[in-house]
Motif scaffolding. Structure first.
Motif, PDB file in Angstrom:
ATOM      1  N   ASP A   1       4.857   6.197   4.608  1.00  0.00           N
ATOM      2  CA  ASP A   1       5.086   6.951   2.957  1.00  0.00           C
ATOM      3  C   ASP A   1       4.874   8.481   3.071  1.00  0.00           C
ATOM      4  OD1 ASP A   1       2.382   7.568   2.962  1.00  0.00           O
ATOM      5  OD2 ASP A   1       1.577   5.285   2.953  1.00  0.00           O
TER       6      ASP A   1
ATOM      7  N   SER B   1     -13.729  -2.289   1.737  1.00  0.00           N
ATOM      8  CA  SER B   1     -13.998  -1.031   2.161  1.00  0.00           C
ATOM      9  C   SER B   1     -12.214   0.166   1.165  1.00  0.00           C
ATOM     10  CB  SER B   1     -14.087  -0.925   3.770  1.00  0.00           C
ATOM     11  OG  SER B   1     -13.957   0.507   3.383  1.00  0.00           O
ATOM     12  N   ARG B   2     -12.853   0.960   0.282  1.00  0.00           N
ATOM     13  CA  ARG B   2     -12.259   1.338  -0.356  1.00  0.00           C
ATOM     14  C   ARG B   2     -12.461   2.772  -0.713  1.00  0.00           C
ATOM     15  NH1 ARG B   2      -9.910   0.148  -5.508  1.00  0.00           N
ATOM     16  NH2 ARG B   2      -8.217   0.457  -4.329  1.00  0.00           N
ATOM     17  N   LEU B   3     -11.248   3.319  -0.279  1.00  0.00           N
ATOM     18  CA  LEU B   3     -12.140   5.059  -0.574  1.00  0.00           C
ATOM     19  C   LEU B   3     -11.091   5.550  -2.326  1.00  0.00           C
ATOM     20  CD1 LEU B   3      -9.732   6.172   2.559  1.00  0.00           C
ATOM     21  CD2 LEU B   3     -11.860   5.768   2.121  1.00  0.00           C
ATOM     22  N   HIS B   4     -10.936   4.675  -3.336  1.00  0.00           N
ATOM     23  CA  HIS B   4     -10.818   5.281  -4.430  1.00  0.00           C
ATOM     24  C   HIS B   4     -10.975   4.575  -5.615  1.00  0.00           C
ATOM     25  CE1 HIS B   4      -7.642   6.265  -1.803  1.00  0.00           C
ATOM     26  NE2 HIS B   4      -7.466   7.568  -2.565  1.00  0.00           N
TER      27      HIS B   4
ATOM     28  N   GLY C   1      -6.835  -5.895   1.542  1.00  0.00           N
ATOM     29  CA  GLY C   1      -5.233  -5.651   2.380  1.00  0.00           C
ATOM     30  C   GLY C   1      -5.532  -5.799   3.906  1.00  0.00           C
ATOM     31  N   LEU C   2      -5.983  -4.331   4.191  1.00  0.00           N
ATOM     32  CA  LEU C   2      -6.165  -3.974   5.585  1.00  0.00           C
ATOM     33  C   LEU C   2      -6.630  -5.182   6.551  1.00  0.00           C
ATOM     34  CD1 LEU C   2      -5.582   0.306   4.895  1.00  0.00           C
ATOM     35  CD2 LEU C   2      -4.073  -1.674   5.743  1.00  0.00           C
TER      36      LEU C   2
ATOM     37  N   ILE D   1     -11.100   2.007   6.888  1.00  0.00           N
ATOM     38  CA  ILE D   1     -10.177   1.382   5.398  1.00  0.00           C
ATOM     39  C   ILE D   1     -10.151   0.694   6.185  1.00  0.00           C
ATOM     40  CG2 ILE D   1      -9.548   3.625   4.732  1.00  0.00           C
ATOM     41  CD1 ILE D   1      -6.546   3.613   6.364  1.00  0.00           C
TER      42      ILE D   1
ATOM     43  N   GLY E   1      -7.250  -2.572  -6.506  1.00  0.00           N
ATOM     44  CA  GLY E   1      -6.603  -3.461  -5.401  1.00  0.00           C
ATOM     45  C   GLY E   1      -8.308  -4.215  -5.108  1.00  0.00           C
ATOM     46  N   SER E   2      -8.444  -4.556  -3.720  1.00  0.00           N
ATOM     47  CA  SER E   2      -9.486  -5.132  -3.585  1.00  0.00           C
ATOM     48  C   SER E   2     -10.139  -4.707  -2.317  1.00  0.00           C
ATOM     49  CB  SER E   2      -9.170  -7.048  -3.370  1.00  0.00           C
ATOM     50  OG  SER E   2      -8.699  -7.021  -2.339  1.00  0.00           O
ATOM     51  N   GLY E   3      -9.735  -3.873  -1.402  1.00  0.00           N
ATOM     52  CA  GLY E   3     -10.356  -3.679  -0.328  1.00  0.00           C
ATOM     53  C   GLY E   3     -10.369  -4.175   0.816  1.00  0.00           C
TER      54      GLY E   3
ATOM     55  N   ILE F   1      -4.779  10.534   4.180  1.00  0.00           N
ATOM     56  CA  ILE F   1      -5.811   9.858   4.799  1.00  0.00           C
ATOM     57  C   ILE F   1      -6.338  10.569   5.885  1.00  0.00           C
ATOM     58  CG2 ILE F   1      -7.386   7.534   5.413  1.00  0.00           C
ATOM     59  CD1 ILE F   1      -4.965   5.963   5.211  1.00  0.00           C
TER      60      ILE F   1
ATOM     61  N   LYS G   1       1.638   1.782  -3.549  1.00  0.00           N
ATOM     62  CA  LYS G   1       0.897   2.100  -4.527  1.00  0.00           C
ATOM     63  C   LYS G   1       0.117   3.089  -4.444  1.00  0.00           C
ATOM     64  CE  LYS G   1      -2.513  -0.723  -3.385  1.00  0.00           C
ATOM     65  NZ  LYS G   1      -3.875  -2.601  -3.942  1.00  0.00           N
TER      66      LYS G   1
ATOM     67  N   ASN H   1       0.409  -1.539   0.156  1.00  0.00           N
ATOM     68  CA  ASN H   1       0.231   0.009  -0.049  1.00  0.00           C
ATOM     69  C   ASN H   1       0.655   1.110   0.576  1.00  0.00           C
ATOM     70  OD1 ASN H   1      -2.401  -1.094  -0.211  1.00  0.00           O
ATOM     71  ND2 ASN H   1      -2.623  -1.005   2.338  1.00  0.00           N
TER      72      ASN H   1
HETATM   73  P1  ADP Z   1      -6.777  -2.079  -1.209  1.00  0.00           P
HETATM   74  O1  ADP Z   1      -4.759  -2.439  -1.037  1.00  0.00           O
HETATM   75  O2  ADP Z   1      -6.813  -3.109  -1.670  1.00  0.00           O
HETATM   76  O3  ADP Z   1      -7.520  -0.740  -2.258  1.00  0.00           O
HETATM   77  P2  ADP Z   1      -6.805  -2.008   1.790  1.00  0.00           P
HETATM   78  O4  ADP Z   1      -7.840  -3.241   2.560  1.00  0.00           O
HETATM   79  O5  ADP Z   1      -4.990  -2.496   1.883  1.00  0.00           O
HETATM   80  O6  ADP Z   1      -7.364  -2.333   0.109  1.00  0.00           O
HETATM   81  O7  ADP Z   1      -7.356  -0.467   1.420  1.00  0.00           O
HETATM   82  C1  ADP Z   1      -8.572  -0.007   2.163  1.00  0.00           C
HETATM   83  C2  ADP Z   1      -7.711   1.649   1.399  1.00  0.00           C
HETATM   84  O8  ADP Z   1      -7.569   1.736   2.748  1.00  0.00           O
HETATM   85  C3  ADP Z   1      -7.010   1.599   0.303  1.00  0.00           C
HETATM   86  O9  ADP Z   1      -8.424   1.816  -1.354  1.00  0.00           O
HETATM   87  C4  ADP Z   1      -6.864   3.215  -0.034  1.00  0.00           C
HETATM   88  O10 ADP Z   1      -8.507   4.212  -0.470  1.00  0.00           O
HETATM   89  C5  ADP Z   1      -6.738   3.373   1.864  1.00  0.00           C
HETATM   90  N1  ADP Z   1      -5.227   3.250   2.020  1.00  0.00           N
HETATM   91  C6  ADP Z   1      -4.454   2.157   2.664  1.00  0.00           C
HETATM   92  N2  ADP Z   1      -3.516   2.171   2.247  1.00  0.00           N
HETATM   93  C7  ADP Z   1      -3.082   3.556   2.044  1.00  0.00           C
HETATM   94  C8  ADP Z   1      -1.879   4.581   1.955  1.00  0.00           C
HETATM   95  N3  ADP Z   1      -0.344   4.198   2.030  1.00  0.00           N
HETATM   96  N4  ADP Z   1      -2.054   5.754   1.509  1.00  0.00           N
HETATM   97  C9  ADP Z   1      -3.443   5.879   1.227  1.00  0.00           C
HETATM   98  N5  ADP Z   1      -4.577   5.635   1.514  1.00  0.00           N
HETATM   99  C10 ADP Z   1      -4.384   4.272   1.757  1.00  0.00           C
END
Ligand code: ADP
Length: 404
Positions: free
Chosen positions: A338, A356-359, A370-371, A351, A366-368, A343, A311, A308
């Motif tokens: 980073d 849950s994704r912000l973009h 990861g976190l 997140i 992404g799949s949402g 955010i 990315k 992330n």
């Molecule tokens: P994905 O990476 O597959 O979108 P994640 O669960 O890893 O899913 O992250 C969820 C959301 O959190 C991301 O879609 C992004 O909007 C936000 N996010 C995660 N990591 C970062 C980061 N390092 N900087 C900014 N936004 C982040």
């Protein structure tokens, strides 16, 4: 000389003196232990309560208790029992009094009960005993015994707390959690097998789309080539999603014993394994952090956070990623910082939820998952995860894992 007639003031003074003397006598009697009493201060001054005649309230108190209560003489004969005991034993009170207390417990516990009557310290046996009722039923009780040798009475007081309600709730809770675990397991097995089975047909689709693009490109017009390109991109996206779902379900299947790992070694291995991380020139502040956890879970946490960090960087900006570790109260906290898009505070909680994704995918792939995987993985190890960030100011994600 004629006697002077006492005026009202003198009468009042002598009355007050008499009352004072009386009060002093009472206080002296209390001080000398001649009267058991309690002096309570209240808005209307001090009030004295004597304890003479308190036997009745005590008896009511014991009778109203939810627990069973017994008075035993040293050989275990019941001298007194409250009605709650008679209720638990389903035996008329007259039959309870005078009988041996052991008879209300299974034979194999009699030795243990005899042992309890030899002690002078208050005892609460750690395990519950079964109180046997006259109708053949039984109920679990917790005993609390106190010797009364020192109080001028030879014997023991026994309080019996009925644990059947608690045991029913515990049994129900245990049953529910077993069912939940089974259902969870089924769900994980299902998502694992579905995503696993989806991989093969997906690969075939990707393969044929590529063959069409490579070998038949000259026979296709630009629109057809564009459609094929879109098929390829979507297939890649689906493939990543399947991989994430598989990793997510793998996390739930981590059942072996936790081991000891050095976060620094783990981090180095991950950076070496992924070419994009190796080329990113990540700054790692040297540390050694021995943690207790699961290798699969730790790998997923670290690789997701690094992925992330790499990315979510604005276009044209060179990623600057820094990793370090701090020790705090039984945990190692690993930070991943980073210089990315950051955010907003309001989004920082959600997140970590699955999907849950912000973009949109058009902006950042992404799949949402990861976190949410990071959160699930650290929680499985007894740790936590979090973030500090401002929109447009980069982010610092952290995970805390128990020290080894
Ligand atoms: P994905 O990476 O597959 O979108 P994640 O669960 O890893 O899913 O992250 C969820 C959301 O959190 C991301 O879609 C992004 O909007 C936000 N996010 C995660 N990591 C970062 C980061 N390092 N900087 C900014 N936004 C982040």
């Amino acid at each position: 000389m004629p006697m002077e007639k006492p005026n009202a003031q003198t009468i009042e003074i002598s009355e007050l003196k008499a009352r004072l003397a009386e009060a002093e006598d009472t206080l002296n009697a209390i001080r000398c232990g001649e009267v058991d009493a309690l002096v309570a201060s209240g808005p209307n001054g001090d009030q004295v309560f004597t304890l003479q005649g308190a036997e009745m309230p005590y008896r009511i108190l014991v009778e109203e208790m939810n627990q069973g209560a017994l008075l035993l003489i040293p050989d275990g004969t019941i001298l007194y029992a409250n009605t709650q005991f008679a209720r638990l034993a389903k035996t008329p009170l007259e039959q309870v009094i005078g009988s041996a207390w052991q008879q209300f417990f299974p034979r194999d516990k009699h030795l243990q009960l005899e042992g309890l009557l030899k002690t002078t310290e208050p005892v609460t046996p750690p395990e519950a005993l079964n109180l046997m009722a006259a109708d053949g039923s039984s109920c679990p009780v917790q005993l609390a015994l106190r010797s009364m040798h020192s109080a001028g009475v030879e014997g023991f007081s026994v309080i019996l707390t009925d644990l059947s309600e608690r045991q029913h709730s515990e049994d129900a809770l245990r049953k529910i959690s077993v069912e939940l675990l089974e259902k969870n397991g089924d769900l994980n097995a299902f998502s694992h097998s579905v995503s696993h089975d989806m991989r093969a047909p997906l690969r075939t689709m990707q393969g044929f789309a590529r063959v069409l693009l490579e070998d038949y490109a000259s026979q296709l017009d630009p629109k057809a080539r564009m459609y094929l390109g879109q098929i390829e991109t979507s297939a890649e996206r689906l493939s990543r999603l399947i991989n994430d779902v598989l990793s997510y379900s793998q996390l739930s299947q981590v059942q072996n014993q936790p081991g000891t790992f050095d976060l620094a070694n783990l981090l180095r291995d991950i950076v070496e394994t992924y070419p994009n991380l190796r080329e990113a020139n990540i700054e790692i502040v040297p540390f050694q952090a021995l943690v207790r956890g699961y290798e699969v879970a730790l790998n997923q946490c670290v690789s997701n956070l690094l992925g992330n960090a790499l990315k979510f960087i604005p276009k044209g900006v060179t990623p600057q990623i820094k990793v370090w570790a701090e020790r705090s109260k039984g945990h190692w906290r690993l930070w991943v910082q980073d210089n990315g898009i950051g955010i907003a505070r309001k989004d920082q909680g959600r997140i970590f939820d699955a999907f849950s994704r912000l973009h949109s995918n058009e902006v950042y792939e992404g799949s949402g998952l990861g976190l949410s995987m990071v959160k699930k993985a650290v929680e499985k190890m007894g740790g936590r995860a979090g973030v500090e960030s401002e929109l447009g100011q980069g982010s610092r994600f952290w995970i805390e894992v128990p020290t080894a």
